[in-house]
Design an enzyme around this catalytic site. Sequence first.
Site, PDB file in Angstrom:
ATOM      1  N   TYR A 257      -4.789   0.988  15.835  1.00 29.72           N
ATOM      2  CA  TYR A 257      -3.810   0.999  16.625  1.00 29.72           C
ATOM      3  C   TYR A 257      -4.070   0.517  17.970  1.00 29.72           C
ATOM      4  CZ  TYR A 257      -1.237   2.778  12.572  1.00 29.72           C
ATOM      5  OH  TYR A 257      -0.734   2.992  11.314  1.00 29.72           O
TER       6      TYR A 257
ATOM      7  N   GLU B 161      -7.990   8.195   6.521  1.00 28.65           N
ATOM      8  CA  GLU B 161      -8.087   8.493   7.728  1.00 28.65           C
ATOM      9  C   GLU B 161      -8.594  10.101   7.883  1.00 28.65           C
ATOM     10  OE1 GLU B 161      -4.839   8.348  10.372  1.00 28.65           O
ATOM     11  OE2 GLU B 161      -4.844   5.829  10.207  1.00 28.65           O
TER      12      GLU B 161
ATOM     13  N   GLU C 218      -3.886  -0.623   7.825  1.00 32.96           N
ATOM     14  CA  GLU C 218      -2.615  -0.002   8.867  1.00 32.96           C
ATOM     15  C   GLU C 218      -2.992  -0.849  10.049  1.00 32.96           C
ATOM     16  OE1 GLU C 218      -1.975   4.055   9.534  1.00 32.96           O
ATOM     17  OE2 GLU C 218      -2.073   4.504   7.112  1.00 32.96           O
TER      18      GLU C 218
ATOM     19  N   ASN D   7      -7.867   1.458   9.698  1.00 29.13           N
ATOM     20  CA  ASN D   7      -6.453   1.603  10.322  1.00 29.13           C
ATOM     21  C   ASN D   7      -6.909   1.362  11.601  1.00 29.13           C
ATOM     22  OD1 ASN D   7      -5.376   2.191   7.782  1.00 29.13           O
ATOM     23  ND2 ASN D   7      -5.163   3.979   8.208  1.00 29.13           N
TER      24      ASN D   7
ATOM     25  N   ARG E 285       0.916  -1.121  -0.092  1.00 32.16           N
ATOM     26  CA  ARG E 285       0.090  -0.133  -0.143  1.00 32.16           C
ATOM     27  C   ARG E 285       0.813   1.260  -0.039  1.00 32.16           C
ATOM     28  NH1 ARG E 285      -2.925   2.850   4.823  1.00 32.16           N
ATOM     29  NH2 ARG E 285      -3.953   4.282   3.529  1.00 32.16           N
TER      30      ARG E 285
ATOM     31  N   HIS F   2      -3.148  11.128   1.065  1.00 35.62           N
ATOM     32  CA  HIS F   2      -2.748  10.734   2.694  1.00 35.62           C
ATOM     33  C   HIS F   2      -2.220  11.769   3.165  1.00 35.62           C
ATOM     34  CE1 HIS F   2      -1.453   7.133   5.148  1.00 35.62           C
ATOM     35  NE2 HIS F   2      -1.103   8.258   5.717  1.00 35.62           N
TER      36      HIS F   2
HETATM   37  C1  PNW Z   1      -1.834   7.113  10.928  1.00 38.88           C
HETATM   38  N1  PNW Z   1      -4.448   9.378  16.467  1.00 38.88           N
HETATM   39  O1  PNW Z   1      -1.863   8.179  11.517  1.00 38.88           O
HETATM   40  C2  PNW Z   1      -1.638   7.303   9.516  1.00 38.88           C
HETATM   41  O2  PNW Z   1      -2.225   6.705   8.472  1.00 38.88           O
HETATM   42  C3  PNW Z   1       0.112   7.096   9.345  1.00 38.88           C
HETATM   43  O3  PNW Z   1       0.418   7.999   8.191  1.00 38.88           O
HETATM   44  C4  PNW Z   1       0.660   7.332  10.548  1.00 38.88           C
HETATM   45  O4  PNW Z   1       2.160   7.364  10.341  1.00 38.88           O
HETATM   46  C5  PNW Z   1       0.479   6.252  11.358  1.00 38.88           C
HETATM   47  O5  PNW Z   1      -1.088   5.982  11.665  1.00 38.88           O
HETATM   48  C6  PNW Z   1       1.110   6.073  12.920  1.00 38.88           C
HETATM   49  O6  PNW Z   1       0.702   7.120  13.431  1.00 38.88           O
HETATM   50  C7  PNW Z   1      -2.618   8.389  12.770  1.00 38.88           C
HETATM   51  O7  PNW Z   1      -4.168  10.347  17.060  1.00 38.88           O
HETATM   52  C8  PNW Z   1      -2.017   9.463  13.459  1.00 38.88           C
HETATM   53  O8  PNW Z   1      -5.495   8.851  16.801  1.00 38.88           O
HETATM   54  C9  PNW Z   1      -2.944  10.016  14.663  1.00 38.88           C
HETATM   55  C10 PNW Z   1      -3.817   9.039  15.334  1.00 38.88           C
HETATM   56  C11 PNW Z   1      -4.401   7.971  14.414  1.00 38.88           C
HETATM   57  C12 PNW Z   1      -3.622   7.771  13.082  1.00 38.88           C
END
Ligand code: PNW
Length: 472
Positions: free
Chosen positions: A309, A179, A380, A307, A89, A133
């Site tokens: 995390y 996002e 992601e 995505n 991607r 992006h």
């Molecule tokens: C994503 N939050 O960003 C992005 O798609 C990527 O470019 C980035 O490098 C990756 O996650 C890691 O940060 C985010 O604050 C940035 O919730 C901030 C948040 C979530 C996703």
Amino acid sequence: MNLPEKEYNISKINMGTFGKDFVWGTATSAYQIEGGYNENGKGPSIWDAFCTIPGKIKNGDTGNIACDHFNRFKDDIKLLKDLGVNSYRLSLSWSRIMPEGKNKVNEDGINFYNDIIDELLKNDITPWVTLYHWDLPLALQLEDDGWLGESIINNFVTYADVCFKRFGDRVKNWITLNEPWVVAILGHGHGVFAPGRVSEVEPYRAAHNLLLAHAHTVDHYRNNYSSQNGNIGITNNCDWREPLTESQSDIEASQRALEFFLGWFADPVYFGDYPQVMKDRIGNKLPDFTPEQKKLLKGSSDFFGLNHYTTMYAANKNGTEDKTDVHGNGGISEDQDVSLSVDDRWKLTKMNWAVVPWGCKKLLHWISDRYDNPDIYITENGCAFDDKVVEGQIDDSDRVEYFSTYLAACEEAIKEGVNLKGYFAWSFLDNFEWNSGYSKRFGIYYVDFETLERIPKSSAKWFKKFLSGQIS
Ligand code: PNW
């Protein structure tokens, strides 16, 4: 926090569960890896500009050189080949393709992406291409306030059309936006990402135009490029929100938080309108869709791009100022009336994001239940840790544990009926982590930002074994 840690049975991973057509990849984005910020006719983006403002980016870092993927993409694709992924991607830099965001097309930019796409295909790696992006052409920000102005919708469709026309013979998997929540909240609410605006109203306006730009682009693709036989969708980000207690009000708070986070962008795409709870709470700060726009939005994604995390507890805030809410509210707090927290027992990554694999599984179920079991692609998932080079090696066992437990949670979800069809690890390379600069490393390949040398971390070696079926 005195709650008992929840026990979840994270089984051993069995590659077979994912199936032979499962999409396995790593992910990156243009501004984070390319560099070559003013090479061969590229115009400036809002991230080029944002990085010049003192104090915005940790250590004053910029994406001017980043991983120098601009010059090293052939070698990088060799690494992907060696890793054994079947997909990759990437995102396109709009201002490399159209330096002013509209009008003139920069043929050098087109050639650059043609070369990458051809090189991927030559190596049997399927490209998944994100059109946006976050690196908006600066000209469009200056001219009509970027995502806040209505002209962005036509401009985005016109840019997307160039991409479909020039790359669509070979690119069959398109993601319109990455996002939009981050663009709206971090870019137009908290002002910590480009374009750095601080407001309680603008996030909703920007989000509205992002959604409309997405819907018009998908409509344009379906009407004009159906012969390309591709798929097109949107990628949204969402963390899981677990009720802090079993009280009805905390259960409702967690549901509310999820609707403000993911429902904000996914409900329009699946149902044609914003969640009712947002309308009720936000009132006229939330723009309306016309009947035609609702029709255009509904069904405007061929797949559910996600995505993901981390996880947080959600509790009903009840209008009080909650001083313990040190972790922020993942949105506009007053509008949601939700207070977020983490469990002391959860391991934190370098982003301070908790490692909670079962939250991933719960989110996958929430999406399947709410949106009628769509095909889901995790576009992601990954983590930042303090990677150290010791005698030329990077032993990132924390990252291996993160990936293996999140993948185990994914496997369980599949067994329980979730239509998960793909998984992209964030990220292929250590890269420019937005306002954290180079201080946060997400890669499975280490990048030495002095020499730009790439070194596979233990997690890359683990992935390679995993993908070849040797880890089960
Ligand atoms: C994503 N939050 O960003 C992005 O798609 C990527 O470019 C980035 O490098 C990756 O996650 C890691 O940060 C985010 O604050 C940035 O919730 C901030 C948040 C979530 C996703």
